[in-house]
Design a protein around this motif. Structure first.
Motif, PDB file in Angstrom:
ATOM      1  N   VAL A  80      18.385 -65.612 -78.160  1.00 25.59           N
ATOM      2  CA  VAL A  80      17.289 -64.711 -78.361  1.00 25.59           C
ATOM      3  C   VAL A  80      17.124 -63.274 -79.032  1.00 25.59           C
ATOM      4  CG1 VAL A  80      17.104 -66.389 -75.938  1.00 25.59           C
ATOM      5  CG2 VAL A  80      17.639 -63.375 -75.890  1.00 25.59           C
ATOM      6  N   ALA A 132      11.566 -69.207 -87.458  1.00 30.24           N
ATOM      7  CA  ALA A 132      11.976 -67.774 -86.440  1.00 30.24           C
ATOM      8  C   ALA A 132      12.710 -67.690 -85.643  1.00 30.24           C
ATOM      9  CB  ALA A 132      10.051 -67.751 -86.209  1.00 30.24           C
ATOM     10  N   ALA A 133      13.273 -68.750 -85.412  1.00 32.75           N
ATOM     11  CA  ALA A 133      14.022 -69.092 -83.799  1.00 32.75           C
ATOM     12  C   ALA A 133      14.787 -70.562 -83.494  1.00 32.75           C
ATOM     13  CB  ALA A 133      12.974 -69.313 -82.221  1.00 32.75           C
ATOM     14  N   MET A 155      10.978 -61.902 -78.256  1.00 32.60           N
ATOM     15  CA  MET A 155      10.199 -62.468 -77.752  1.00 32.60           C
ATOM     16  C   MET A 155      10.397 -62.924 -76.410  1.00 32.60           C
ATOM     17  SD  MET A 155       6.810 -62.897 -79.433  1.00 32.60           S
ATOM     18  CE  MET A 155       6.582 -64.018 -77.812  1.00 32.60           C
ATOM     19  N   PHE A 156      12.149 -63.518 -76.077  1.00 33.06           N
ATOM     20  CA  PHE A 156      11.690 -64.082 -74.084  1.00 33.06           C
ATOM     21  C   PHE A 156      11.981 -62.283 -73.881  1.00 33.06           C
ATOM     22  CE2 PHE A 156      14.463 -63.907 -70.769  1.00 33.06           C
ATOM     23  CZ  PHE A 156      13.801 -65.396 -70.273  1.00 33.06           C
ATOM     24  N   LEU A 210      12.739 -69.587 -74.168  1.00 31.46           N
ATOM     25  CA  LEU A 210      13.832 -69.210 -74.664  1.00 31.46           C
ATOM     26  C   LEU A 210      14.531 -68.885 -76.118  1.00 31.46           C
ATOM     27  CD1 LEU A 210      16.679 -70.521 -72.363  1.00 31.46           C
ATOM     28  CD2 LEU A 210      16.495 -68.102 -72.298  1.00 31.46           C
ATOM     29  N   SER A 211      13.217 -70.107 -77.183  1.00 29.95           N
ATOM     30  CA  SER A 211      13.376 -69.865 -78.387  1.00 29.95           C
ATOM     31  C   SER A 211      11.469 -70.028 -79.133  1.00 29.95           C
ATOM     32  CB  SER A 211      13.923 -71.458 -78.902  1.00 29.95           C
ATOM     33  OG  SER A 211      14.802 -71.606 -77.814  1.00 29.95           O
ATOM     34  N   LEU A 212      10.736 -69.340 -78.460  1.00 35.96           N
ATOM     35  CA  LEU A 212       9.377 -69.137 -78.127  1.00 35.96           C
ATOM     36  C   LEU A 212       9.667 -68.253 -79.688  1.00 35.96           C
ATOM     37  CD1 LEU A 212       7.429 -68.300 -75.587  1.00 35.96           C
ATOM     38  CD2 LEU A 212       7.624 -70.648 -76.424  1.00 35.96           C
ATOM     39  N   PRO A 213       8.823 -69.470 -80.998  1.00 37.07           N
ATOM     40  CA  PRO A 213       8.953 -68.561 -82.735  1.00 37.07           C
ATOM     41  C   PRO A 213       8.321 -67.483 -82.413  1.00 37.07           C
ATOM     42  CG  PRO A 213       8.084 -70.793 -82.695  1.00 37.07           C
ATOM     43  CD  PRO A 213       8.491 -70.628 -81.177  1.00 37.07           C
ATOM     44  N   PHE A 214       8.094 -66.469 -83.127  1.00 40.87           N
ATOM     45  CA  PHE A 214       7.749 -65.439 -82.601  1.00 40.87           C
ATOM     46  C   PHE A 214       5.935 -65.571 -83.835  1.00 40.87           C
ATOM     47  CE2 PHE A 214       7.501 -61.812 -86.215  1.00 40.87           C
ATOM     48  CZ  PHE A 214       7.662 -63.041 -87.142  1.00 40.87           C
ATOM     49  N   THR A 215       5.953 -66.559 -84.521  1.00 44.16           N
ATOM     50  CA  THR A 215       5.011 -66.534 -85.414  1.00 44.16           C
ATOM     51  C   THR A 215       3.933 -68.095 -84.950  1.00 44.16           C
ATOM     52  OG1 THR A 215       7.137 -68.481 -86.428  1.00 44.16           O
ATOM     53  CG2 THR A 215       6.623 -66.569 -87.635  1.00 44.16           C
ATOM     54  N   SER A 271      11.318 -74.390 -74.789  1.00 43.49           N
ATOM     55  CA  SER A 271      11.992 -73.806 -73.913  1.00 43.49           C
ATOM     56  C   SER A 271      11.476 -72.307 -74.068  1.00 43.49           C
ATOM     57  CB  SER A 271      13.462 -73.407 -74.146  1.00 43.49           C
ATOM     58  OG  SER A 271      14.433 -72.766 -73.830  1.00 43.49           O
TER      59      SER A 271
END
Lengths: 370, 370
Positions: B210, B27-28, A251-252, A53-58, A51
């Motif tokens: 988010v 991270a998320a 991120m979102f 909605l849950s993208l890890p910024f790393t 998703s």
């Protein structure tokens, strides 16, 4: 980094358009329908990453998304290499403090061009950190005045568009100090004179996405002047050095901004979207002016805002009738700013022709002799 | 304010689950599948208000959404009336500055319990604003020490869970000064002792949504101590007085948080989700411990984090083989924190049983004799 399918190849069914409520609130801009469809799909799954909605910024995917958002922003707004693009949080109101905290340096003062409600708010907040000198917006400010000197005045702040007053600064000042511009409500309406700009900032929820992401474009040679005590995540220089990743970026909200920038690119870039926006505003003002028996728009035509169309009823006793009729036709968000009253229609880059046409029909029908 | 259809009535097709990539990045956090489905639908249209992406915060629907989010948060976390709930921006890293800027008052010092990487980061940032006194986390800190006195020490800061180190403070200190707690990574894992808490804060992207929204729960009698010069939008008292609406709140992030809170309520509240989370973490640690030939988890079992499961390979030469096998099975985000290395699996409230089972299978198969 463009998805293979063009973003504008899926027009919504006409029936859906006909049933939609159009919200003209100044507080948040609508997103173009194809952008909404793409984001809704990405909420479920984005390129196999899960998703959006849950993208890890790393992740590398997020790093690439940030790089491409920055690159597209520079291209669309023609931001030169002299300036850096930061993605921060806190909205324009946070920048009311963070601009003086980051840019005052050795200068003890800043100048504020007062064009309406929001420029006054910006000056009041800055007054907590430095001497502020107000300049009246009379169209004849003396930009050559001896006091307007970079040794004493760190920057000249302007609010390029006043949403509560319905006015736009058509010509940004030619001053001997760098400009600091709040461009939240008219960012994609024109080319900006970057050679005169020290910092330009905007909250993203009007032109290009969702609240929570703040674009700050700052001239690189002004970095490093932050006052001691500025929280690290709000220090322009620290964020510049770290690619806006001192803290977790929103991120979102960046994902949404990226999708809107793709749509702008696919639509023909800034010339195309700004021309379309100007056409819609002319259409709306024309109807207001031609319905002078029922409506009036008070901003002088030379400074009428293309994005914040403020007007009012001639007869306040018809307010209830007007709001009932607007609601019946699926039109919302026409109340003016709480401090100024009246009526207002926001016309941001995501506003559709269909929305403006429906509003024009409402005004024309309401003004027609009964 | 609950949608009429239960939020958990649409299990995804098993095929979709089987094909999903599970991301264990710290991270998320992932969102529960039914929450994702509801949000994706609301992006297109939410209760006839248009896209949830463009909700104007000035509308009555948004005011009600904020009220209900606050009410559900208070219910789920059992927050008493002595404390106020603020919705801010900037993440936990911004609070590293904003906690001292808001709470120091006349005290010139604050104490920091140092339990790992993030508590040190919090203390370093606070050291820009006041004297900081570090307390080692040795399980025998002297909370009755004469210096730990509210006249001299404004608060005792703790990081309740250390994501880089894989440890959790099982028992929060009983000190004579209010606690300031960064609960970003373990907020929904247990009941919190509000009578000891001055402020508790968390960025929302791990447990409940988010990035871009920060929850700050502050004891009301500590409001009004902000240092002169705190930007207005980051002044707890100003935001408390104005219902977190001094600036435009990040409405979409609030919308997501609200949807997760609805899901928590429908799932049985904090007892149910925290129990399920603890069960998943025990399952994972059990597999790691039973595969001791291949893996080791170094945190003492008495302080092992339920949300940040840090472990590593016995044989560093098998790292490439492990990451290839993880990728082949649709498992991502297992790299440890950049400062500590190793492996790490985040287990937040949205992490599914299916995700943990797949990870457990990977570990067991990888450790099996070849």
């Amino acid at each position: 980094m463009a998805d293979s399918s063009p973003i504008d190849d899926a027009p919504p069914p006409a029936a859906a358009e006909a049933n939609a409520t159009y919200d003209f609130s100044a507080a948040a801009g609508p997103l173009p329908t194809p952008v909404i469809a793409r984001i809704a799909a990405a909420c479920r799954n984005w390129r196999g990453c899960g998703s959006a909605l849950s993208l890890p910024f790393t992740s590398e995917a997020c790093r690439e998304l940030m790089r491409d958002t920055r690159a597209r922003m520079c291209r669309v707004l023609a931001i030169p290499g002299t300036h850096d693009v930061l993605f921060l949080q806190g909205g324009a109101s946070a920048q009311f403090s963070l601009v003086p905290l980051n840019l005052l340096g050795q200068a003890g003062s800043a100048a504020y061009l007062i064009s309406g409600y929001w420029s006054r708010r910006a000056m009041e907040e800055a007054g907590r950190y430095c001497n502020v000198r107000a300049l009246d917006w009379n169209g004849a400010s003396d930009w050559e005045a001896p006091w307007l000197d970079e040794r004493r005045i760190a920057y000249l702040h302007v609010t390029s568009n006043e949403t509560a007053d319905g006015t736009q600064l058509r010509e940004l000042p030619h001053a001997r100090v760098p400009l600091a511009i709040d461009m939240t409500s008219d960012v994609f309406t024109r080319h900006l004179p970057w050679e005169r700009i020290g910092v330009a900032y905007c909250a993203m929820q009007k032109a290009i996405g969702v609240a929570g992401l703040t674009l700050v474009v700052v001239r690189r040679d002004l970095l490093g002047r932050a006052r001691a005590g500025v929280p690290c995540v709000f220090d322009y220089a620290a964020q510049s050095t770290n690619g806006s990743r001192v803290n977790t970026p929103p991120m979102f909200a960046l994902f949404v901004a990226h999708a809107v920038l793709e749509w702008i690119d696919a639509s023909g870039g800034l010339p195309a979207v700004s021309t379309a926006l100007a056409r819609r505003s002319r259409q709306l003002y024309k109807v207001i002016d031609s319905c002078a028996s029922a409506f009036h728009a008070d901003a002088p035509s030379a400074v009428r805002s293309p994005t914040s169309i403020c007007f009012d009823l001639r007869d306040p006793h018809r307010a209830r009738q007007f709001s009932d009729e607007a609601q019946r036709r699926g039109i919302a968000g026409l109340a003016g700013h709480s401090k100024t009253g009246g009526l207002r229609a926001a016309n941001y880059i995501g506003t559709s022709d269909a929305a403006i046409s429906r509003l024009c029909d409402l005004l024309a029908d309401f003004a027609a002799p009964r």
